[in-house]
Structure formats: C-alpha cells, structure tokens
Design an enzyme around this catalytic site. Sequence first.
Site, PDB file in Angstrom:
ATOM      1  N   GLN A 150      -3.286 120.980 -80.045  1.00 29.49           N
ATOM      2  CA  GLN A 150      -4.145 121.378 -81.165  1.00 29.49           C
ATOM      3  C   GLN A 150      -4.807 120.091 -81.644  1.00 29.49           C
ATOM      4  OE1 GLN A 150      -5.357 124.058 -82.726  1.00 29.49           O
ATOM      5  NE2 GLN A 150      -6.390 122.693 -84.166  1.00 29.49           N
ATOM      6  N   GLU A 282     -10.920 127.497 -81.725  1.00 27.66           N
ATOM      7  CA  GLU A 282     -12.109 127.861 -80.958  1.00 27.66           C
ATOM      8  C   GLU A 282     -12.374 126.930 -79.779  1.00 27.66           C
ATOM      9  OE1 GLU A 282     -11.916 126.765 -84.108  1.00 27.66           O
ATOM     10  OE2 GLU A 282     -13.563 125.417 -84.636  1.00 27.66           O
ATOM     11  N   HIS A 306     -14.040 135.776 -85.104  1.00 26.24           N
ATOM     12  CA  HIS A 306     -14.177 134.461 -85.733  1.00 26.24           C
ATOM     13  C   HIS A 306     -14.261 133.350 -84.684  1.00 26.24           C
ATOM     14  CE1 HIS A 306     -13.524 131.526 -89.029  1.00 26.24           C
ATOM     15  NE2 HIS A 306     -12.993 130.812 -88.054  1.00 26.24           N
ATOM     16  N   GLU A 307     -13.303 133.331 -83.779  1.00 22.11           N
ATOM     17  CA  GLU A 307     -13.269 132.229 -82.791  1.00 22.11           C
ATOM     18  C   GLU A 307     -14.481 132.314 -81.857  1.00 22.11           C
ATOM     19  OE1 GLU A 307     -11.305 130.115 -83.791  1.00 22.11           O
ATOM     20  OE2 GLU A 307      -9.993 131.414 -84.967  1.00 22.11           O
ATOM     21  N   HIS A 310     -17.570 130.830 -83.358  1.00 27.04           N
ATOM     22  CA  HIS A 310     -17.600 129.368 -83.270  1.00 27.04           C
ATOM     23  C   HIS A 310     -18.345 128.878 -82.021  1.00 27.04           C
ATOM     24  CE1 HIS A 310     -15.451 127.671 -86.615  1.00 27.04           C
ATOM     25  NE2 HIS A 310     -14.365 128.383 -86.417  1.00 27.04           N
ATOM     26  N   GLU A 329     -17.136 126.340 -90.675  1.00 24.31           N
ATOM     27  CA  GLU A 329     -16.334 127.512 -91.044  1.00 24.31           C
ATOM     28  C   GLU A 329     -17.082 128.546 -91.888  1.00 24.31           C
ATOM     29  OE1 GLU A 329     -13.833 128.169 -89.494  1.00 24.31           O
ATOM     30  OE2 GLU A 329     -13.231 126.228 -88.665  1.00 24.31           O
ATOM     31  N   ASP A 384      -7.017 117.759 -92.701  1.00 22.80           N
ATOM     32  CA  ASP A 384      -6.391 119.090 -92.703  1.00 22.80           C
ATOM     33  C   ASP A 384      -6.222 119.621 -94.138  1.00 22.80           C
ATOM     34  OD1 ASP A 384      -6.277 119.110 -89.948  1.00 22.80           O
ATOM     35  OD2 ASP A 384      -4.178 118.518 -89.812  1.00 22.80           O
ATOM     36  N   TYR A 392     -14.488 128.178 -95.825  1.00 19.22           N
ATOM     37  CA  TYR A 392     -14.583 129.467 -95.134  1.00 19.22           C
ATOM     38  C   TYR A 392     -15.315 130.504 -95.995  1.00 19.22           C
ATOM     39  CZ  TYR A 392     -11.065 127.749 -91.805  1.00 19.22           C
ATOM     40  OH  TYR A 392     -10.398 127.043 -90.841  1.00 19.22           O
TER      41      TYR A 392
HETATM   42 ZN   LIG Z   1     -12.837 128.760 -87.809  1.00 23.49          ZN
END
Ligand SMILES: [Zn+2]
Length: 623
Positions: A150, A282, A306-307, A310, A329, A384, A392
């Site tokens: 990730q 994504e 959503h992904e 992207h 986002e 983060d 979002y």
């Molecule tokens: Zn996203």
Amino acid sequence: MMYRFLFGLCAIIVFGMSVTAQDYHSYANPSAVRVKHVDLDWRVLFDQKILKGSAVLTVERISQADPLILDTRDLKIEKVEISVDGATFVAGTFTLGASDKILGAPLTIPLPARATRVRIFYSTSPAASGLQWLEPAQTAGKQSPFLFTQSEAIHARSWIPLQDTPSVRITYTAHVRTPRNLLAVMSAENLSGPARDGDFRFRMQQPIPSYLIALAVGDLRFRKLGPRTGVYAEPHTIDLAARELSDTEKMVEATERLYGPYRWGRYDILVLPPSFPYGGMENPRLTFATPTILAGDKSLVSLVAHELAHSWSGNLVTNATWRDFWLNEGFTVYIERRILEAVYGRPREEMEAALGLRDLNEEIASLADRDEILHIDLKGRDPDDGSTDIPYEKGALFLRHLEETFGRARFDRFLKSYFNHFAFQSITTDQFVTYLKQNLLNENASLAAKIPVDEWINQPGIPATAPKPTSAAFGKVEEQARRWLDGMIPAAQIFTAKWTTQEWLHFLRFVSEPAVASSTTAGADRMRELDNAFHLTRSGNSEIAFQWLLMSIRNRYEPAYPRLEEFLLTIGRRKFIKPLYEELAKTPEGRERALAIYRRARPSYHPIAVTTIDDVLKWPSGQ
Ligand SMILES: [Zn+2]
C-alpha cells in the site's frame, strides 16, 4: 520529533507563469534531477519478510551540478552503481541522512557529468510501512502466505528508493521472483502469462506517480468478468467475488460515456485478505479491494465505482502534492455517484449522496477548523492525517454545486475537457482554479457569482449555498422509524423487506440521532427489540454490522459484544475499526475492553492501521 521543512521544489509552468508547488512530504529535488523510469528486480522472501534486489533509476538532468536525492524509509542500502553510457555500471557513493519519523531518510547520490542511470542494491525492513506480510493463518485459504503493498500516501519509499512525490511521474518495469505456486500481480501489464513458476515480469508504460506502484503475491485465482475486466482473489473467495463484481464492465462503459476513453488497457480488481486497511486502492489496471464489500447483493459495489473513477481523477490527472488530495478524492466521489446513477438509477445515487452529506456533517462537528479546508496545510504532519471526509465529501459537494449551477450538460463537457487537458499530469489546486475560471466560470458571470470558490477551497465548514442532497426513499424510512420511536408500532412491524443496505444504514443512523431519538434509543431494550426482529448482531453485511456495533457500544448492548470482538479481530479496514475503538475508549470499562481486544488484534493489523489505532488508544510505543 523535529520536522525538517523541505526541499522538493518543483517548478511548474502554467499559462506562461511559473508557480511553485512545494511538496513538503518529499526530500526529492526533481527540479534539478528528475527520475523518469525505474527497472525493479526483487526476490520476495517470505521467511525473512523482506524484498531484496535492485532498482535502476533513469534520470533527466536539469542541473548538472546537483546530486540525485531520493526518499527512503527503513531501507537497507547495500551499494550504489552509476552509469554514464546507460549500459556499463561503475561503483558510486551515497549518503543516507538521519531518519525522520514521518518522512524517512534522504538518500543522496552524487552524479558525475552525463550520468543518467543509477542502480541501487537494497533490501526492505520486515517492518516496512508499505508492505504487509501475512501468515497463512491470516488468509482466507489458510494454506499460503500473502504479501501486499500500500504505497499511498508516502509508503512507496519503504519498499523502493525513489522520488516519492506525486509531482513526479515515472514508467516502470519489474522482475519479481516468488516461491513457486504463488501468483504475483502488479499495477502494470503482466508479461509472463499465467504460469506459477516463481518468475514474473511486468511493464507500466504510462507515466504514473510513485504512490500507484503496487505488488501482491499469494495463492490467487483469476476470473474473467468482461472483455477487459476481471477479478483476482484467493480460491476460497473467487466465486463470491466474481458474482458480486459482475457489473464491473458495465461501470467502465458508463464512465467512458461520461468522461472519455479508459486509457489503461485492462481493469482488474484484486480482492485482498481482510486485514487490508482501506476500502480500496486505485492502483492502475488493478484496483486493490477489501473483501468487506462482498455483501452478497452488490449493495457495496460503490467502492468499485470509486476506484474505477480514479482511472480518470487521480491516476490520469493527479494531485501534485498531498495538500491537493481533494483533487483526487472529491472528483472521484463525484464521479463514483455519477457511475452509480448511470448503472443503478437516480434513487441509488440520491441515497449515497445523502449518506455522504450526513457523514460530512458528523465529521465537521468534531474536526478542527484547519482540517476542514479542502486545500489543507499538512506541513509537519503525516499526509495520511488528511484522509478525512473533507477531501472526499466536501470536495464532491463543491463539484455538485458547480454541476447544479451550470447545468449537467455544460459541467460534463467541462470535466471531460479537464481530463483531456491535464491527462498524465500532476497538478495543484491553483492550476485547477485557473482552469476552472478560464473554461467555465468566466463564460457566465452571473452563474459564477453563485459559487463561492474561495470559500469552498480555502475556508472551513460548508458554504451556506451548498447543495443539500436528499433521498425520497430515506424520507419513507424516517416515517417508519418515527412511528417505532413513538411507540406506535413494534420493531417487527417496520416494513423492511425491500430495504437496501443504504436504507438500513439510514434507519440505524436516524434512530441513533440525539435530536430525533432523545433518550429513547439510548437503551439496551430498544437495541434488543431491533435485534430480535432483524438479527442485526449477526448481519453479514460489513457496513450494517459496523453501524450496529457502534450503536451497541454507545448503548451498552452486551449481547453484541462477542460479535464486536470477532469483528475487530478479523477485519482491519480502518474506516470500521477506528470509530469502534474510539467509541470504546470513551469510557474506562470500554477502554479496558478495547485494550484487551487490541492486544490480540494488533499483530494481524496492517502497519498503517496500527499507527492509527496506537494513536487512538495511546498505545505505549515498543509494546
Ligand atoms: Zn479514493
């Protein structure tokens, strides 16, 4: 911990004017030396929980005088080699600077004149923040180990030495050696075919930011979903995953109709084991997804929308720094809902938008002003931390305001031209605002006057003129909920047979609202009545189970506690576990319970989730 102010200054030329986007989350110096391409070569060593190998970086020299500066975190650098002609490598020198808690350590490599390639031999740390190594017992099949990465926001540097800023775009190849019988997949084109011979080659020819480099290795199966879509999952999960995600090709087609061609070739989805800390990631060509979206009735596939979105907002047009995260986002949530509307109809979109607004209002009630700003200042903080509902939902609401004011047809044309204009570029909020003015706002001053752009982007809260999405279906849910709360009907007579997941979520949140429910739901008796009627403690739907468990903690509904414990021990998705631990930590008994569960769960959580929950529970470091 002291924080170093940075460093990575990248000059971007906009409309003949030079502006500077400072990425203070990177040590890199791309305005002097810029990485263009990376060739990766690793052995995946499950027994040591490390990747070991090399990265060859091809660089563009803008200034011949400067060294190459890369981002690293917990990497063991063995040696560095340099090539002047591109083929022959000779020994080079390097210095690894002091390590910062958030940023990691800068790796500085002096470059002789005309040197354009650098080879770095290195290995990762077993504690690398961007890698999670799962024991067989932590997977669905319980037979084979599993590795996944990730990289967003700044975790790529924990497994690859590179310029880890989204303002730098690179192409890459990778050669990956694994134990036999496992499958390696990456956010790239697979050049090796399906053989599980422990030797895999990949190629990504479109320039992407470092946070989109991704790798997973495990006992994976593949199912085709459409001509260019498919799903990877463990054997145990593949059938359910293929059924649940069967609308994926339709979603790609719907998005292409709105915003132009899908430019990445294939679109596959990898369903990961449940410790994945996010809903989805994504990664280009290969979305990584949590198994908690597999509800059995396609009710949680908004995550795929959503992904997939992207692939336009984020992967094609990318935030230049983590301050501009809302460009990724906010646009993506807006597009996600447009995809849902196109595939499942307007009522579904209305429900999702209404739930989103509720989440946003709840989050704003608890955030500091500075964290409610779209163009957020994250200096000295972990990027983060910026991952709240603000980028979002507030971002999506801003775009909805533009759509509703200028009309859908006009706004769709604007977005399509925006994606074409900035395709394969990384841009700042200022660049977006300039483009918005020149290509939409300036053409109609009276409509533009209705949109407080500066307030949306630079002020906390939500402008008073913001849209307020509502759902007719939710109105009907509220009517029934009121009758139950007022004692006019028992729970068993609430007509729920045709409710979707979204209606259930709205019902549960509505009856929990202090303004609606006063003290009536603050009682285990009410919870028991609902549970007896609808078996919510045993719900297999992760969103409903999460909402119910949150209410169970608030109302001290003890019959749900064993399920709460099981949930926290098996699922590592931050969206669920963070609020549950936070709610538990509000009382001394709850905190004790939280610590007891966390002590057992912590070793199986992802490093990103561990950082979050350590903070929530003030977990003593080193334990
Ligand atoms: Zn996203």
